[in-house]
Design a protein around this motif. Structure first.
Motif, PDB file in Angstrom:
ATOM      1  N   MET A 187     -26.441   6.670 -32.675  1.00 34.74           N
ATOM      2  CA  MET A 187     -26.047   6.867 -31.270  1.00 34.74           C
ATOM      3  C   MET A 187     -26.421   8.271 -30.800  1.00 34.74           C
ATOM      4  O   MET A 187     -26.906   8.459 -29.681  1.00 34.74           O
ATOM      5  N   SER A 203     -17.246   6.459 -27.932  1.00 31.66           N
ATOM      6  CA  SER A 203     -17.732   5.301 -28.672  1.00 31.66           C
ATOM      7  C   SER A 203     -17.177   5.338 -30.097  1.00 31.66           C
ATOM      8  O   SER A 203     -17.227   6.377 -30.765  1.00 31.66           O
ATOM      9  N   PHE A 213     -18.019   9.210 -22.158  1.00 30.42           N
ATOM     10  CA  PHE A 213     -18.091   7.956 -22.911  1.00 30.42           C
ATOM     11  C   PHE A 213     -17.531   8.234 -24.295  1.00 30.42           C
ATOM     12  O   PHE A 213     -17.948   9.197 -24.943  1.00 30.42           O
ATOM     13  N   LEU A 245     -22.763   0.649 -23.249  1.00 29.32           N
ATOM     14  CA  LEU A 245     -22.572   1.899 -22.502  1.00 29.32           C
ATOM     15  C   LEU A 245     -23.342   1.847 -21.171  1.00 29.32           C
ATOM     16  O   LEU A 245     -22.811   2.172 -20.102  1.00 29.32           O
ATOM     17  N   ILE A 289     -16.149   2.541 -25.601  1.00 29.62           N
ATOM     18  CA  ILE A 289     -17.079   1.562 -26.165  1.00 29.62           C
ATOM     19  C   ILE A 289     -16.623   1.240 -27.590  1.00 29.62           C
ATOM     20  O   ILE A 289     -16.445   2.154 -28.411  1.00 29.62           O
ATOM     21  N   ASN A 290     -16.432  -0.042 -27.889  1.00 31.60           N
ATOM     22  CA  ASN A 290     -16.030  -0.405 -29.261  1.00 31.60           C
ATOM     23  C   ASN A 290     -16.948  -1.473 -29.842  1.00 31.60           C
ATOM     24  O   ASN A 290     -16.947  -2.625 -29.404  1.00 31.60           O
ATOM     25  N   THR A 291     -17.749  -1.060 -30.828  1.00 30.79           N
ATOM     26  CA  THR A 291     -18.581  -2.005 -31.583  1.00 30.79           C
ATOM     27  C   THR A 291     -18.164  -1.987 -33.059  1.00 30.79           C
ATOM     28  O   THR A 291     -18.898  -2.470 -33.907  1.00 30.79           O
ATOM     29  N   HIS A 341     -16.851   4.504 -34.039  1.00 32.27           N
ATOM     30  CA  HIS A 341     -17.708   4.200 -35.193  1.00 32.27           C
ATOM     31  C   HIS A 341     -17.005   4.514 -36.500  1.00 32.27           C
ATOM     32  O   HIS A 341     -17.551   5.179 -37.379  1.00 32.27           O
ATOM     33  N   ALA A 377     -24.341  -0.992 -28.942  1.00 27.14           N
ATOM     34  CA  ALA A 377     -23.361  -0.044 -28.398  1.00 27.14           C
ATOM     35  C   ALA A 377     -23.966   0.663 -27.180  1.00 27.14           C
ATOM     36  O   ALA A 377     -23.295   0.880 -26.167  1.00 27.14           O
ATOM     37  N   TRP A 378     -25.245   0.991 -27.315  1.00 28.52           N
ATOM     38  CA  TRP A 378     -25.923   1.650 -26.198  1.00 28.52           C
ATOM     39  C   TRP A 378     -26.016   0.717 -24.989  1.00 28.52           C
ATOM     40  O   TRP A 378     -25.808   1.123 -23.840  1.00 28.52           O
TER      41      TRP A 378
END
Ligand code: GLV
Ligand code: GLV
Length: 328
Positions: free
Chosen positions: A164, A209, A207, A115, A237-239, A211, A111-112
């Motif tokens: 994160m 993200s 940002f 980013l 951000i999509n993990t 989760h 994820a980082w």
């Protein structure tokens, strides 16, 4: 002698996991090179005591019934288990397990990376260089967004989100989180995070993200309203899981400049990806590789195998996701 338990693994996983299963069970590992077609899966599960599926296998009541009364455990090779109908499993007295914890840091690393790649336009500028367009240093070439000092908004505050937050503190970021459950003050201080409503978090983060797990409630959790609340300069951000985001709306958001870019490891209809996403320079896309390190995939294999063995030995597997099943 007791009859050996019979186990089916839906696709080749790291050997360490298979080895654990083989010590006490008769094991068949599918050698099919791809997601097992439904008809084969239905046929292969028949009479098994345990199944070790992947997140790409849909394990619903029909599969469980095809396995029959012998089935005691479905040991998913993933932390997410939206591919399994847990309710149907519980009703049939079948335990379901996942692989939490071992992939936390590896997924946060990815994820980082997304980013960083988005903000500094790594993939886009690499394509430029590789296609022979580089003419030398330029004052305005590939200007991006600073990560250090920016505001990170974490949607969900489980293990991966916390990992994160720890990374973000090394970049002097302000970190906000939204979760259905606010954590205690001590934990907020430990991770240097501040709780916000989802709306405020979306409006203020550079940002965002994701989760959170995929459930009925989180399907399209990020849609038009949410994307429009985000800053025009912000990145998504999509993990986690693709269907948490309305992918068609995300395409519009990126085309029409509601947000600046996105980094995506997961998609709504994997392996399909919205064609427009693949044409946009401000999108970084990778093929669901969040947990894909040698070490972590090996740990996931041993963890899934140990869960499966414990259940077949009649003890409680460490990563049981449906403890209600024990009360039946
Ligand atoms: C990967 O997506 C997992 O849930 O383990
Ligand atoms: C999943 O949420 C994890 O952090 O392992």
């Amino acid at each position: 002698m007791m009859k050996q338990k019979n186990v089916f693994v839906t696709r080749r996983i790291p050997e360490e996991g298979i080895g654990i299963l083989q010590r006490s069970c008769q094991v068949e590992v599918s050698d099919y090179d791809g997601v097992l077609p439904r008809e084969i899966l239905l046929h292969k599960v028949a009479g098994r005591d345990g199944i070790l599926p992947l997140l790409t296998d849909t394990i619903d009541s029909e599969i469980m019934d095809a396995a029959g009364n012998s089935l005691k455990i479905i040991a998913n090779y993933a932390v997410g288990y939206n591919n399994i109908d847990v309710y149907a499993a519980t009703q049939r007295g079948i335990m379901v397990t996942n692989t939490p914890g071992v992939l936390t840091e590896t997924t946060a690393d990815l994820a980082w990376a997304l980013l960083m790649c988005c903000s500094r336009r790594i993939n886009e500028s690499e394509r430029y260089l590789r296609t022979g367009k580089f003419r030398g240093w330029e004052p305005l070439l590939f200007l991006g967004t600073d990560v250090h000092g920016a505001t990170l908004g974490l949607v969900g505050f489980g293990r991966i989100a916390k990992a994160m937050a720890r990374r973000a503190s090394g970049f002097d970021m302000r970190v906000r989180y939204y979760d259905m459950n606010r954590v205690g003050q001590e934990e907020e201080e430990k991770y240097h995070v501040e709780y916000q409503s989802l709306g405020a978090l979306l409006r203020e983060s550079d940002f965002v993200s994701l989760h959170i797990p995929l459930t009925k409630e989180t399907h399209h959790f990020i849609g038009e309203k949410e994307l429009k609340q985000m800053k025009k300069e912000a990145y998504l951000i999509n993990t986690a899981r693709g269907p948490i985001v309305d992918e068609k709306v995300l395409v519009r958001a990126l085309q029409e400049g509601w947000i600046r870019g996105a980094g995506l490891d997961v998609f709504e209809q994997e392996p399909a990806v919205e064609a427009d996403l693949l044409r946009m320079e401000n999108v970084v896309v990778v093929p669901h590789i969040g947990s894909a390190s040698y070490a972590t995939r090996t740990k996931m294999a041993t963890m899934a195998a140990e869960n499966l063995i414990k259940a077949l030995e009649g003890t409680i597997p460490p990563n049981l996701v449906n403890p209600e099943v024990l009360k039946r």
